[in-house]
Every structure is written in structure tokens, then in C-alpha cells.
Design a protein around this motif. Structure first.
Motif, PDB file in Angstrom:
ATOM      1  N   ALA A  45       0.836  -1.207   0.000  1.00 33.18           N
ATOM      2  CA  ALA A  45       0.000   0.000   0.000  1.00 33.18           C
ATOM      3  C   ALA A  45       0.870   1.256   0.000  1.00 33.18           C
ATOM      4  N   ARG A  46       1.982   1.202   0.725  1.00 33.96           N
ATOM      5  CA  ARG A  46       2.904   2.352   0.711  1.00 33.96           C
ATOM      6  C   ARG A  46       3.584   2.464  -0.646  1.00 33.96           C
ATOM      7  N   PHE A  47       4.062   1.324  -1.161  1.00 32.66           N
ATOM      8  CA  PHE A  47       4.793   1.318  -2.426  1.00 32.66           C
ATOM      9  C   PHE A  47       3.960   1.893  -3.559  1.00 32.66           C
ATOM     10  N   ILE A  48       2.726   1.428  -3.711  1.00 26.67           N
ATOM     11  CA  ILE A  48       1.919   1.856  -4.851  1.00 26.67           C
ATOM     12  C   ILE A  48       1.597   3.336  -4.762  1.00 26.67           C
ATOM     13  N   ARG A  49       1.451   3.871  -3.561  1.00 26.20           N
ATOM     14  CA  ARG A  49       1.195   5.305  -3.406  1.00 26.20           C
ATOM     15  C   ARG A  49       2.447   6.121  -3.703  1.00 26.20           C
ATOM     16  N   ARG A  50       3.567   5.662  -3.225  1.00 27.83           N
ATOM     17  CA  ARG A  50       4.814   6.400  -3.467  1.00 27.83           C
ATOM     18  C   ARG A  50       5.151   6.438  -4.962  1.00 27.83           C
ATOM     19  N   VAL A  51       5.078   5.281  -5.624  1.00 25.94           N
ATOM     20  CA  VAL A  51       5.401   5.212  -7.050  1.00 25.94           C
ATOM     21  C   VAL A  51       4.417   6.036  -7.864  1.00 25.94           C
ATOM     22  N   SER A  52       3.139   5.939  -7.544  1.00 29.30           N
ATOM     23  CA  SER A  52       2.122   6.683  -8.297  1.00 29.30           C
ATOM     24  C   SER A  52       2.366   8.179  -8.197  1.00 29.30           C
ATOM     25  N   LEU A  53       2.668   8.655  -6.999  1.00 31.15           N
ATOM     26  CA  LEU A  53       2.901  10.099  -6.826  1.00 31.15           C
ATOM     27  C   LEU A  53       4.146  10.555  -7.583  1.00 31.15           C
ATOM     28  N   LEU A  97     -10.077   3.978  -3.104  1.00 33.27           N
ATOM     29  CA  LEU A  97      -9.282   4.583  -2.030  1.00 33.27           C
ATOM     30  C   LEU A  97      -8.259   5.571  -2.566  1.00 33.27           C
ATOM     31  N   MET A  98      -7.627   5.252  -3.678  1.00 32.93           N
ATOM     32  CA  MET A  98      -6.644   6.170  -4.264  1.00 32.93           C
ATOM     33  C   MET A  98      -7.306   7.490  -4.656  1.00 32.93           C
ATOM     34  N   ALA A 109      -8.226  25.201  -4.494  1.00 36.84           N
ATOM     35  CA  ALA A 109      -7.420  25.711  -5.602  1.00 36.84           C
ATOM     36  C   ALA A 109      -6.778  24.592  -6.433  1.00 36.84           C
ATOM     37  N   ASN A 110      -6.960  23.340  -6.005  1.00 37.66           N
ATOM     38  CA  ASN A 110      -6.302  22.213  -6.679  1.00 37.66           C
ATOM     39  C   ASN A 110      -7.207  21.475  -7.668  1.00 37.66           C
ATOM     40  N   THR A 111      -8.270  22.113  -8.116  1.00 39.47           N
ATOM     41  CA  THR A 111      -9.245  21.415  -8.964  1.00 39.47           C
ATOM     42  C   THR A 111      -8.598  20.830 -10.215  1.00 39.47           C
ATOM     43  N   GLU A 112      -7.817  21.621 -10.926  1.00 34.17           N
ATOM     44  CA  GLU A 112      -7.174  21.118 -12.149  1.00 34.17           C
ATOM     45  C   GLU A 112      -6.181  20.006 -11.834  1.00 34.17           C
ATOM     46  N   ASP A 113      -5.485  20.135 -10.708  1.00 33.18           N
ATOM     47  CA  ASP A 113      -4.539  19.092 -10.307  1.00 33.18           C
ATOM     48  C   ASP A 113      -5.266  17.772 -10.016  1.00 33.18           C
ATOM     49  N   VAL A 114      -6.418  17.873  -9.380  1.00 31.86           N
ATOM     50  CA  VAL A 114      -7.209  16.674  -9.073  1.00 31.86           C
ATOM     51  C   VAL A 114      -7.641  15.982 -10.360  1.00 31.86           C
ATOM     52  N   LEU A 115      -8.098  16.775 -11.341  1.00 32.83           N
ATOM     53  CA  LEU A 115      -8.524  16.201 -12.618  1.00 32.83           C
ATOM     54  C   LEU A 115      -7.346  15.527 -13.334  1.00 32.83           C
ATOM     55  N   HIS A 116      -6.177  16.177 -13.261  1.00 29.62           N
ATOM     56  CA  HIS A 116      -4.995  15.599 -13.893  1.00 29.62           C
ATOM     57  C   HIS A 116      -4.635  14.257 -13.237  1.00 29.62           C
ATOM     58  N   MET A 117      -4.667  14.219 -11.894  1.00 34.66           N
ATOM     59  CA  MET A 117      -4.316  12.988 -11.194  1.00 34.66           C
ATOM     60  C   MET A 117      -5.349  11.894 -11.442  1.00 34.66           C
ATOM     61  N   ALA A 118      -6.635  12.286 -11.505  1.00 30.18           N
ATOM     62  CA  ALA A 118      -7.679  11.306 -11.773  1.00 30.18           C
ATOM     63  C   ALA A 118      -7.502  10.700 -13.170  1.00 30.18           C
ATOM     64  N   ARG A 123      -5.809   5.978 -16.421  1.00 32.25           N
ATOM     65  CA  ARG A 123      -5.013   5.388 -17.502  1.00 32.25           C
ATOM     66  C   ARG A 123      -4.023   4.350 -16.974  1.00 32.25           C
ATOM     67  N   GLU A 124      -3.229   4.740 -16.009  1.00 30.09           N
ATOM     68  CA  GLU A 124      -2.184   3.858 -15.491  1.00 30.09           C
ATOM     69  C   GLU A 124      -2.731   2.805 -14.533  1.00 30.09           C
ATOM     70  N   GLY A 125      -3.849   3.131 -13.900  1.00 34.18           N
ATOM     71  CA  GLY A 125      -4.468   2.155 -13.009  1.00 34.18           C
ATOM     72  C   GLY A 125      -4.894   0.906 -13.756  1.00 34.18           C
ATOM     73  N   ASN A 126      -5.344   1.079 -14.991  1.00 33.81           N
ATOM     74  CA  ASN A 126      -5.743  -0.081 -15.790  1.00 33.81           C
ATOM     75  C   ASN A 126      -4.529  -0.952 -16.126  1.00 33.81           C
ATOM     76  N   ARG A 127      -3.396  -0.321 -16.446  1.00 32.69           N
ATOM     77  CA  ARG A 127      -2.175  -1.084 -16.723  1.00 32.69           C
ATOM     78  C   ARG A 127      -1.708  -1.821 -15.469  1.00 32.69           C
ATOM     79  N   ALA A 128      -1.792  -1.150 -14.328  1.00 37.25           N
ATOM     80  CA  ALA A 128      -1.378  -1.774 -13.073  1.00 37.25           C
ATOM     81  C   ALA A 128      -2.292  -2.951 -12.728  1.00 37.25           C
TER      82      ALA A 128
END
Length: 402
Positions: A45-53, A97-98, A109-118, A123-128
Motif C-alpha cells: 500500500a505504501r509502495f503503490i502510493r509512493r510510485v504513483s505520486l 481509495l486512491m 485551488a487544486n481542482t485542475e490538479d485533481v482532474l490531472h491525477m484522476a 489510464r495507469e491504473g488499468n495497466r497496473a
């Protein structure tokens, strides 16, 4: 985005622990992990969060090393004999959870950042997910017995989940679009675990098809009805009945199972397409429960054989009427069993008498007794329609009580 990334990085340990607690609460097979398994879950759980970020920050996809590490975790879950259903549930929970981690940490103020991360997570969640499941199925193929593999395949098909192609390939099972689902009900029930294991092993030695236990007394066979092959290997429906070489071979297998188990069996069958087999299973199971068990089953019963009984069982009014009819029949000498054998042997008096172990005069007396009690002649058109429903309803009612 840097401020949101940094905020999420500070919360990696907290969010990872919360994720593990959620898995334990929502995924039954994760409820009581060993200390080693719990530590491994938390590390991942730590690894996947660290790598994703890190990848989101650099705006890069997961690399081959990342996917290999994710696949290794999936392989370990397969080797731990966790079910495919639990893995799919855990992956869905992980995705939710992610996204929750991101939304709860973000500022207005992070609305665009949230959309980018989502977008990245989608995209990458499907590959994972694919890498994880490939690893899991690899672990299953390497460590599970053949019996366990075909049962996993059967459960996936019957739950309308995408069939695990890797397991099918490893098990030597050809996947098709349409399947013949046959529920074999054992009478008496209560098969012990070693006996169930032996029955599956013997059946697989005869034919490598998906199969799984529904309980202590019901085995479901999932047979490819068509694999884009010649008609000689197909099964098809005519007037609601199942016909063709696959159906014939399935019936032979059912007979072998009945003889090998030393128990009477009833077989209910239905044909359906991938993605619709949960409903097909329900129909086949109901049919098997409305069919009397035989020492050597003569037929794969379908909706064409049991449509009257199916309607009666699902109608409270019909059930009440049939119950009254059966109560009156119970005043005679073993009339329900006699009628069941009579119709099972296509109303042949000699064959029915032999099956019951009585003289034909005794059988004739019982059939006259039916007429005396309820005013219906068993061989009449009306008698056949009503009494076959009454007999099947009786068996279904007894099963509901067990």
C-alpha cells in the motif's frame, strides 16, 4: 501541483494504513491475515502510493520495473490461494481509495490538479490492474492443483466475470461464447470434502471442463457449447431441449459421476452466453431441484421438461393448491414415488413396476388409488399435466426444508 503531491506524500503512511484496514473490513479473505501477510499488505500500500505520486509528478507512465513489482505482488496473492473474486474486489477498493486520498487532501485551488491525477490514475491504473492480475494468474497456474484451477475458471464464468484466459490456457480448456451449464444434484446430500474432491478428480480425468461445487450436494459442470468448431463438437437447443454431441458427452459424464459416487443424481441444464451465465446457472439449478434423482440419469432436463413445474413453484397460489393435492395423495400407499417412477419411465407399466420392485397388479392398484383420491387418471392428458407438477413440487418443497 507540487503542493498537492507533497501533501499526499506526507500522508502515505496514514493512507496506506487506512487502505489496509479497509481491505480487512470489506474483503472477507483479507479479514484475518497473518502478521507476515499484514506487513506485506502495508508495504505494498505504501509502495503503490509512493510510485504513483512520483510518476504523476514527473507526468510519466508506470515503467516496466513498476509493473513487474506489481505483478510480483499479484503472483504472491495467487500462491497464497486467495480467490480471483477477492482480488477483483480488492482492486476495485484500491481504485476508490486512491481517488479518495486525492479528493480529501486537495484544496479548492487544486481542482485542475485533481482532474490531472484522476486522469493519470484511470489510464495507469488499468495497466497496473492488468499486471497484478497477470501475476496473480501466473501464481495460480504454478501452485494450484488442476482441480482448483478449473473450479476457479467455473466460478468466474458463472459470476459473469471476464474469464481468466491464462488459467483456461494452463488448464487446457477452450473458451467459447456459449456454454452448457449443468447442475448435478446428489441424493442423499451431505458429501464430505474428500468425496467431493474425489468426484471432481475422477470427472476431470474423463473430461477437462470447468466445474465447481455449489454446496455439499450440487456440482455444476460448465461445458463449452460452441468453440467456433464443427457441429460435431457443439450443443444446441431444439424446442428448449439440449441436443448434440456435447450434450451427449455431458450426460455420459453425469452418469459416470452418479455411478462413481454411489448416489442418485438429478441433472438440470441450460445454455447461455458468456456474461449471462449467472442467470443460466439459476435456471439449471432450479430444474435440477424439480427433477427426481436417478441412479443412472437418463436425460439432461431443461426448461422444456420442467416449464410447468417452474411456474408452479414460483406461484404462491399454485403452491397452496399443489400442497393440498399432495396431502390427499399422501393418504395412499407410496403414491408420490409411484407417480414419479411412472412418468420417469414414460408411463410404461412394466418398466415402472420393475423400477419400483413391485408387481404390475400392485402398480395398477396404486394408479387406481390416485384416481379415487383426487379424481384424476394418471395416464390422461389432464392427469399428466397436473400430477407431474405435483410430484416435482413435492421434491422442490422437500429441498426447501433441508
Amino acid at each position: 501541483m507540487p503542493d498537492l503531491i507533497m501533501a499526499l506524500q506526507r500522508r502515505i503512511d496514514v493512507n496506506a494504513l487506512r487502505a489496509v484496514n479497509t481491505y480487512q473490513r470489506e474483503v472477507p479473505e483479507y479479514a484475518s491475515p497473518s502478521p507476515e501477510q499484514l506487513a506485506h499488505m502495508l508495504d505494498f500500500a505504501r509502495f503503490i502510493r509512493r510510485v504513483s505520486l512520483e510518476r504523476v509528478r514527473d507526468d510519466t507512465p508506470l515503467d516496466e520495473d513498476d509493473l513487474a513489482a506489481i505483478g510480483d505482488v499479484g503472483r504472491r496473492r495467487g500462491e497464497d490461494r486467495l480467490s480471483l473474486a477477492s482480488q477483483r474486489q480488492a482492486l476495485s477498493t484500491h481504485t476508490a481509495l486512491m481517488l479518495r486520498d486525492v479528493v480529501e487532501t486537495a484544496a479548492p485551488a487544486n481542482t485542475e490538479d485533481v482532474l490531472h491525477m484522476a486522469n493519470w490514475l484511470g489510464r495507469e491504473g488499468n495497466r497496473a490492474r492488468c499486471a497484478y492480475l497477470d501475476g496473480y494468474l501466473g501464481g495460480v497456474a504454478q501452485t494450484w492443483s488442476m482441480s482448483a484451477q478449473v473450479q476457479l475458471l467455473a466460478r468466474s464464468l458463472l459470476a459473469d466475470e471476464p474469464p481468466p484466459i491464462g488459467i483456461a490456457r494452463a488448464a487446457g480448456v477452450r473458451l467459447g461464447h456459449r456454454w452448457l451449464v449443468t447442475v448435478v444434484r446428489f441424493d442423499p446430500p451431505g458429501l464430505a470434502a474428500p468425496e467431493r474432491k474425489r468426484i471432481v478428480a475422477t470427472a476431470l480425468a474423463s473430461w477437462r471442463i470447468p466445474m465447481s461445487w455449489l454446496g455439499l450436494a450440487e456440482l455444476v459442470l460448465v461445458t463449452p457449447a460452441s468453440v467456433d468448431a464443427p457441429a460435431a463438437t457443439s450443443a444446441w437447443l431444439v424446442d428448449g431441449g439440449v441436443h448434440g454431441p456435447v450434450a451427449d458427452r455431458t450426460l455420459d459424464l453425469v452418469r459416470g459421476i452418479a455411478v462413481g459416487s454411489g448416489r442418485r443424481c438429478a441433472a438440470g441444464a441450460a445454455v447461455g452466453a458468456v456474461g449471462q451465465l449467472a442467470g443460466v446457472l439459476d435456471q439449471a439449478r432450479q430444474i435440477s431441484r424439480l427433477t427426481s434423482a436417478e441412479r443412472r440419469p437418463q436425460h439432461l432436463y431443461t426448461v422444456a421438461d420442467r416449464f410447468v413445474e417452474l411456474g408452479a413453484v414460483h406461484s404462491p397460489h399454485m403452491g397452496s393448491w399443489l400442497r393440498e393435492l399432495v396431502t390427499r395423495l399422501e393418504a395412499g400407499p407410496d403414491l408420490i414415488r409411484t407417480l414419479d417412477a411412472y412418468y420417469l419411465h414414460d408411463m410404461s407399466r412394466p418398466a415402472t413396476a420393475r423400477a419400483l420392485g413391485v408387481h404390475t397388479r400392485t402398480l395398477d392398484y396404486r394408479l387406481r388409488r390416485v384416481h379415487e383420491l383426487i379424481g384424476l387418471r394418471p395416464a390422461s392428458t389432464r392427469g399428466v399435466r397436473i400430477l407431474t407438477a405435483a410430484v416435482a413440487w413435492t421434491f422442490a418443497d422437500r429441498l426447501r426444508e433441508t
